[in-house]
Design an enzyme around this catalytic site. Structure first.
Site, PDB file in Angstrom:
ATOM      1  N   MET A   1       0.843  -1.179   0.000  1.00 47.60           N
ATOM      2  CA  MET A   1       0.000   0.000   0.000  1.00 47.60           C
ATOM      3  C   MET A   1       0.893   1.249   0.000  1.00 47.60           C
ATOM      4  O   MET A   1       1.763   1.323   0.835  1.00 47.60           O
ATOM      5  CB  MET A   1      -0.815  -0.012   1.292  1.00 47.60           C
ATOM      6  CG  MET A   1      -2.196   0.572   1.251  1.00 47.60           C
ATOM      7  SD  MET A   1      -2.315   2.353   1.114  1.00 47.60           S
ATOM      8  CE  MET A   1      -1.596   2.906   2.655  1.00 47.60           C
ATOM      9  N   PRO A   2       0.720   2.141  -0.900  1.00 48.91           N
ATOM     10  CA  PRO A   2      -0.213   2.164  -2.026  1.00 48.91           C
ATOM     11  C   PRO A   2       0.279   1.403  -3.256  1.00 48.91           C
ATOM     12  O   PRO A   2       1.376   0.835  -3.254  1.00 48.91           O
ATOM     13  CB  PRO A   2      -0.314   3.655  -2.327  1.00 48.91           C
ATOM     14  CG  PRO A   2       0.953   4.227  -1.850  1.00 48.91           C
ATOM     15  CD  PRO A   2       1.478   3.352  -0.764  1.00 48.91           C
ATOM     16  N   TYR A   3      -0.575   1.456  -4.298  1.00 43.83           N
ATOM     17  CA  TYR A   3      -0.291   0.778  -5.559  1.00 43.83           C
ATOM     18  C   TYR A   3      -0.513   1.774  -6.687  1.00 43.83           C
ATOM     19  O   TYR A   3      -1.588   2.374  -6.787  1.00 43.83           O
ATOM     20  CB  TYR A   3      -1.229  -0.424  -5.708  1.00 43.83           C
ATOM     21  CG  TYR A   3      -1.175  -1.082  -7.058  1.00 43.83           C
ATOM     22  CD1 TYR A   3      -0.136  -1.950  -7.392  1.00 43.83           C
ATOM     23  CD2 TYR A   3      -2.160  -0.841  -8.005  1.00 43.83           C
ATOM     24  CE1 TYR A   3      -0.083  -2.547  -8.637  1.00 43.83           C
ATOM     25  CE2 TYR A   3      -2.112  -1.437  -9.255  1.00 43.83           C
ATOM     26  CZ  TYR A   3      -1.067  -2.289  -9.565  1.00 43.83           C
ATOM     27  OH  TYR A   3      -1.027  -2.878 -10.797  1.00 43.83           O
ATOM     28  N   HIS A  41       4.098   0.071  -4.225  1.00 43.42           N
ATOM     29  CA  HIS A  41       4.384  -0.675  -5.452  1.00 43.42           C
ATOM     30  C   HIS A  41       4.041   0.181  -6.662  1.00 43.42           C
ATOM     31  O   HIS A  41       3.006   0.836  -6.693  1.00 43.42           O
ATOM     32  CB  HIS A  41       3.565  -1.967  -5.498  1.00 43.42           C
ATOM     33  CG  HIS A  41       4.004  -2.980  -4.498  1.00 43.42           C
ATOM     34  ND1 HIS A  41       4.638  -4.143  -4.843  1.00 43.42           N
ATOM     35  CD2 HIS A  41       3.917  -2.986  -3.147  1.00 43.42           C
ATOM     36  CE1 HIS A  41       4.923  -4.834  -3.753  1.00 43.42           C
ATOM     37  NE2 HIS A  41       4.489  -4.160  -2.706  1.00 43.42           N
TER      38      HIS A  41
END
Lengths: 64, 64, 64, 64, 64, 64
Positions: A1-3, A41
């Site tokens: 998290m986040p993506y 990511h």
């Protein structure tokens, strides 16, 4: 998290440019939302130009 | 805005068929929601047949 | 198969308009690629206008 | 083109922070890949914390 | 890495069921591909039933 | 319905492993949410390692 998912046309994006996109997108989430970079990511997807359309037309592949 | 993503199996979709998908999807958003075609993006993604499953089985690759 | 994802800003799209988008997108895949409508999925996602940006600015929410 | 999708947990991201994410992500694509900002779209999606898992566990909702 | 996105209709999925989906999807990637669970992300998205279409019709909302 | 998208790095995932992912993900939705497997779609996307970043760095491609 986040993506973060970045979709661009497949026009010879270099490995170095991908690294710069990954660094920049990660830093953005750290700076604005104080996210942890270790769980941030980034996935870059390169789309063949004939598969991308805008204004009802296939993309012609000039970079801009 | 808007953004339309079409995922199909990778089975020799021609450049002309992709153009028709782009035209049709763009027109749909113009007709139904009065969207501006100039900012309507369509992205077609072709997925290898062994990467697509339905009913717990890999897709066999007949077109229907 | 196939799978169509339509992202639009959240601006009072009616249930009837959604049904028209579903019909039209499904028919497009039937007409152009001879896909089976029974396995054609359409998912509409409505995005709050402040969450959509273009040209580096938040969308203002006029329909066009 | 390009299209950037940012998924974060739904934890009171303000309108101003969203604007900063949109500016930053757009600038990144301009700087690294010389993309046209006018056709660069950014979509932020906020995911309820109980819908996000990492390491097999639901996210607990601390910001980091 | 990896990233798993599960889209279901929004029909009262409980927090416990979401946890079970997260556990199961993570374990699947560990078992089949030996992925590290610590970097395996699962994101569940619940779609309003009128926004999901199959066979050209809006989903009616029976669970099966 | 439902739709499951699994993104992993492109590191020689075999056809058999893909089949196992499809079986497992489908069964998960059947077991936890009583979904109909006949309308459950699984799409696996393999991402080149240089296109995946975490912690601001390109993935190095060790399997874990």
């Amino acid at each position: 998290m986040p993506y973060i998912n970045i979709k661009v046309t497949d026009e010879q994006v270099t490995k170095e440019q991908k690294q710069q996109l990954i660094v920049g997108a990660t830093q953005l989430l750290v700076d604005i939302l104080s996210k942890n970079p270790k769980t941030t990511h980034v996935v870059i997807e390169e789309i063949p130009i004939e598969n991308w359309g805008v204004n009802g037309k296939q993309y012609l592949g000039t970079k801009k």
